[in-house]
Scaffold this motif. Structure first.
Motif, PDB file in Angstrom:
ATOM      1  N   HIS A 167      62.710  43.731  53.154  1.00 39.96           N
ATOM      2  CA  HIS A 167      61.664  43.895  52.304  1.00 39.96           C
ATOM      3  C   HIS A 167      62.540  43.524  50.698  1.00 39.96           C
ATOM      4  O   HIS A 167      61.874  42.866  50.097  1.00 39.96           O
ATOM      5  CB  HIS A 167      61.026  45.132  52.228  1.00 39.96           C
ATOM      6  CG  HIS A 167      60.333  45.483  53.465  1.00 39.96           C
ATOM      7  ND1 HIS A 167      59.800  46.558  53.688  1.00 39.96           N
ATOM      8  CD2 HIS A 167      60.007  44.588  54.316  1.00 39.96           C
ATOM      9  CE1 HIS A 167      59.012  46.515  54.809  1.00 39.96           C
ATOM     10  NE2 HIS A 167      59.175  45.331  55.257  1.00 39.96           N
ATOM     11  N   HIS A 185      62.724  53.261  51.959  1.00 39.09           N
ATOM     12  CA  HIS A 185      61.808  53.664  53.207  1.00 39.09           C
ATOM     13  C   HIS A 185      62.236  55.348  53.679  1.00 39.09           C
ATOM     14  O   HIS A 185      63.580  55.498  53.621  1.00 39.09           O
ATOM     15  CB  HIS A 185      61.694  53.004  54.401  1.00 39.09           C
ATOM     16  CG  HIS A 185      60.569  51.769  54.210  1.00 39.09           C
ATOM     17  ND1 HIS A 185      59.604  51.647  54.493  1.00 39.09           N
ATOM     18  CD2 HIS A 185      61.030  50.584  53.560  1.00 39.09           C
ATOM     19  CE1 HIS A 185      58.756  50.672  54.217  1.00 39.09           C
ATOM     20  NE2 HIS A 185      59.805  49.982  53.649  1.00 39.09           N
ATOM     21  N   ASP A 209      63.764  48.153  47.400  1.00 39.41           N
ATOM     22  CA  ASP A 209      62.850  48.863  48.215  1.00 39.41           C
ATOM     23  C   ASP A 209      63.502  50.108  48.938  1.00 39.41           C
ATOM     24  O   ASP A 209      64.715  50.319  49.098  1.00 39.41           O
ATOM     25  CB  ASP A 209      62.490  47.885  49.748  1.00 39.41           C
ATOM     26  CG  ASP A 209      61.120  48.270  50.357  1.00 39.41           C
ATOM     27  OD1 ASP A 209      60.319  48.962  49.676  1.00 39.41           O
ATOM     28  OD2 ASP A 209      61.126  48.260  51.371  1.00 39.41           O
TER      29      ASP A 209
HETATM   30 ZN    ZN Z   1      59.517  48.116  52.502  1.00 34.86          ZN
END
Ligand code: ZN
Length: 159
Positions: free
Chosen positions: A43, A11, A9
Protein backbone atom coordinates in the motif's frame (compact mmCIF):
# COMPACT_ATOMS: atom_id res chain seq x y z
CA UNK A 1 12.73 14.65 -15.75
CA UNK A 2 12.67 13.13 -12.27
CA UNK A 3 9.71 12.90 -9.90
CA UNK A 4 9.70 11.80 -6.27
CA UNK A 5 6.77 10.32 -4.33
CA UNK A 6 6.13 9.37 -0.71
CA UNK A 7 3.75 6.68 0.56
CA UNK A 8 2.96 5.88 4.19
CA UNK A 9 0.57 3.21 5.48
CA UNK A 10 -0.19 1.38 8.70
CA UNK A 11 -2.20 -1.67 9.74
CA UNK A 12 -3.18 -3.20 13.07
CA UNK A 13 -1.71 -6.55 14.15
CA UNK A 14 -3.89 -9.51 15.22
CA UNK A 15 -3.23 -13.09 16.33
CA UNK A 16 -2.96 -15.84 13.72
CA UNK A 17 -0.54 -15.99 10.82
CA UNK A 18 0.92 -15.68 8.30
CA UNK A 19 1.70 -11.97 7.90
CA UNK A 20 1.58 -10.78 4.29
CA UNK A 21 4.20 -8.10 3.62
CA UNK A 22 5.30 -7.06 0.15
CA UNK A 23 3.26 -9.88 -1.42
CA UNK A 24 5.23 -12.41 0.64
CA UNK A 25 3.71 -14.55 3.42
CA UNK A 26 6.01 -14.34 6.44
CA UNK A 27 5.50 -17.50 8.50
CA UNK A 28 4.58 -16.26 11.99
CA UNK A 29 1.66 -16.28 14.46
CA UNK A 30 0.47 -12.77 13.56
CA UNK A 31 -1.31 -11.09 10.67
CA UNK A 32 -2.38 -7.58 9.63
CA UNK A 33 -6.00 -6.43 9.70
CA UNK A 34 -7.60 -4.38 6.91
CA UNK A 35 -10.35 -4.12 4.34
CA UNK A 36 -8.15 -5.55 1.58
CA UNK A 37 -5.43 -8.13 2.34
CA UNK A 38 -3.79 -5.41 4.52
CA UNK A 39 -0.40 -5.62 2.81
CA UNK A 40 1.03 -2.51 4.46
CA UNK A 41 4.23 -2.39 2.36
CA UNK A 42 2.47 -2.74 -1.01
CA UNK A 43 0.00 0.00 0.00
CA UNK A 44 2.85 2.41 0.82
CA UNK A 45 4.62 1.53 -2.45
CA UNK A 46 1.41 1.99 -4.45
CA UNK A 47 0.88 5.47 -2.98
CA UNK A 48 4.53 6.42 -3.50
CA UNK A 49 4.57 5.58 -7.22
CA UNK A 50 1.11 7.12 -7.80
CA UNK A 51 2.19 10.26 -5.93
CA UNK A 52 5.39 10.59 -7.94
CA UNK A 53 3.39 10.37 -11.16
CA UNK A 54 0.84 12.90 -9.87
CA UNK A 55 -2.03 10.41 -10.12
CA UNK A 56 -4.89 9.76 -7.69
CA UNK A 57 -3.99 7.90 -4.49
CA UNK A 58 -4.74 4.28 -3.57
CA UNK A 59 -7.87 5.23 -1.60
CA UNK A 60 -9.35 7.01 -4.62
CA UNK A 61 -8.43 4.27 -7.10
CA UNK A 62 -9.51 1.39 -4.84
CA UNK A 63 -12.06 2.75 -2.31
CA UNK A 64 -12.65 0.58 0.78
CA UNK A 65 -16.39 1.25 0.37
CA UNK A 66 -16.37 -0.86 -2.82
CA UNK A 67 -17.29 -4.53 -2.33
CA UNK A 68 -14.77 -5.69 -4.97
CA UNK A 69 -11.91 -4.34 -2.83
CA UNK A 70 -12.75 -6.49 0.21
CA UNK A 71 -9.91 -8.98 0.85
CA UNK A 72 -8.44 -7.83 -2.46
CA UNK A 73 -4.92 -8.88 -3.42
CA UNK A 74 -2.74 -5.79 -2.95
CA UNK A 75 -0.29 -7.13 -5.53
CA UNK A 76 -3.06 -6.88 -8.10
CA UNK A 77 -3.82 -3.29 -7.01
CA UNK A 78 -0.13 -2.34 -7.25
CA UNK A 79 0.11 -3.86 -10.73
CA UNK A 80 -2.92 -1.83 -11.91
CA UNK A 81 -1.55 1.36 -10.35
CA UNK A 82 1.88 0.70 -11.89
CA UNK A 83 0.28 0.21 -15.33
CA UNK A 84 -1.29 3.68 -14.98
CA UNK A 85 2.09 5.15 -13.95
CA UNK A 86 3.84 3.54 -16.94
CA UNK A 87 1.03 4.69 -19.24
CA UNK A 88 1.73 8.26 -18.04
CA UNK A 89 5.28 7.78 -19.39
CA UNK A 90 7.26 7.04 -16.21
CA UNK A 91 9.91 4.44 -15.39
CA UNK A 92 11.14 3.44 -11.96
CA UNK A 93 14.57 4.63 -10.87
CA UNK A 94 14.33 3.15 -7.36
CA UNK A 95 12.19 2.55 -4.28
CA UNK A 96 13.48 2.93 -0.72
CA UNK A 97 11.22 1.37 1.90
CA UNK A 98 11.19 1.26 5.70
CA UNK A 99 9.03 -1.12 7.72
CA UNK A 100 8.46 -0.17 11.36
CA UNK A 101 7.43 -3.18 13.43
CA UNK A 102 8.37 -5.04 16.57
CA UNK A 103 7.88 -8.54 15.19
CA UNK A 104 8.29 -10.65 13.15
CA UNK A 105 11.93 -9.89 12.29
CA UNK A 106 12.17 -8.72 8.69
CA UNK A 107 15.86 -9.41 7.99
CA UNK A 108 15.49 -13.17 7.24
CA UNK A 109 12.77 -12.38 4.65
CA UNK A 110 14.19 -9.19 3.16
CA UNK A 111 15.56 -10.81 0.01
CA UNK A 112 12.30 -12.65 -0.70
CA UNK A 113 10.22 -9.48 -0.19
CA UNK A 114 12.49 -7.40 -2.45
CA UNK A 115 12.29 -10.12 -5.12
CA UNK A 116 8.49 -10.20 -4.90
CA UNK A 117 8.15 -6.40 -5.18
CA UNK A 118 10.59 -6.30 -8.11
CA UNK A 119 8.55 -9.01 -9.82
CA UNK A 120 5.26 -7.09 -9.36
CA UNK A 121 6.81 -3.98 -10.97
CA UNK A 122 8.86 -5.90 -13.58
CA UNK A 123 12.06 -4.17 -12.42
CA UNK A 124 15.40 -5.37 -11.08
CA UNK A 125 15.79 -6.26 -7.38
CA UNK A 126 18.64 -3.75 -7.17
CA UNK A 127 16.02 -0.99 -7.63
CA UNK A 128 14.17 -2.04 -4.44
CA UNK A 129 15.60 -1.30 -0.99
CA UNK A 130 14.02 -2.42 2.29
CA UNK A 131 14.92 -1.76 5.92
CA UNK A 132 13.30 -2.98 9.13
CA UNK A 133 13.13 -0.77 12.24
CA UNK A 134 11.64 -1.52 15.66
CA UNK A 135 9.66 0.93 17.77
CA UNK A 136 12.03 0.83 20.79
CA UNK A 137 9.22 -0.59 23.02
CA UNK A 138 7.36 2.74 22.80
CA UNK A 139 3.89 3.45 21.39
CA UNK A 140 1.71 1.20 19.23
CA UNK A 141 4.60 0.05 17.03
CA UNK A 142 6.91 -0.61 19.98
CA UNK A 143 4.20 -2.59 21.76
CA UNK A 144 3.60 -4.77 18.70
CA UNK A 145 0.10 -3.46 17.96
CA UNK A 146 0.84 -1.73 14.66
CA UNK A 147 3.01 -2.08 11.57
CA UNK A 148 3.90 1.03 9.60
CA UNK A 149 5.47 1.19 6.13
CA UNK A 150 7.13 4.19 4.50
CA UNK A 151 8.25 4.30 0.89
CA UNK A 152 9.89 6.92 -1.31
CA UNK A 153 9.85 6.33 -5.05
CA UNK A 154 11.94 8.04 -7.70
CA UNK A 155 10.56 7.96 -11.24
CA UNK A 156 12.05 9.24 -14.47
CA UNK A 157 10.36 10.38 -17.64
CA UNK A 158 11.88 10.84 -21.06
CA UNK A 159 10.87 14.14 -22.64
ZN1 ZN B 1 -3.17 -0.25 3.84
Amino acid sequence: MFRIGLGIDSHRIAEGGPMKIGGFDIPCELHLVGHSDADVLLHAITDAVLGAAGLEDIGQLFPDTAAENRNRDSGEMLKLAWQAVEKAGFQLVNLDCVLRLERPKISPHKAAIRRKVAELLSVDESQISLKGKTGESIGDIGHGRLVEAHCVALLSKNQ
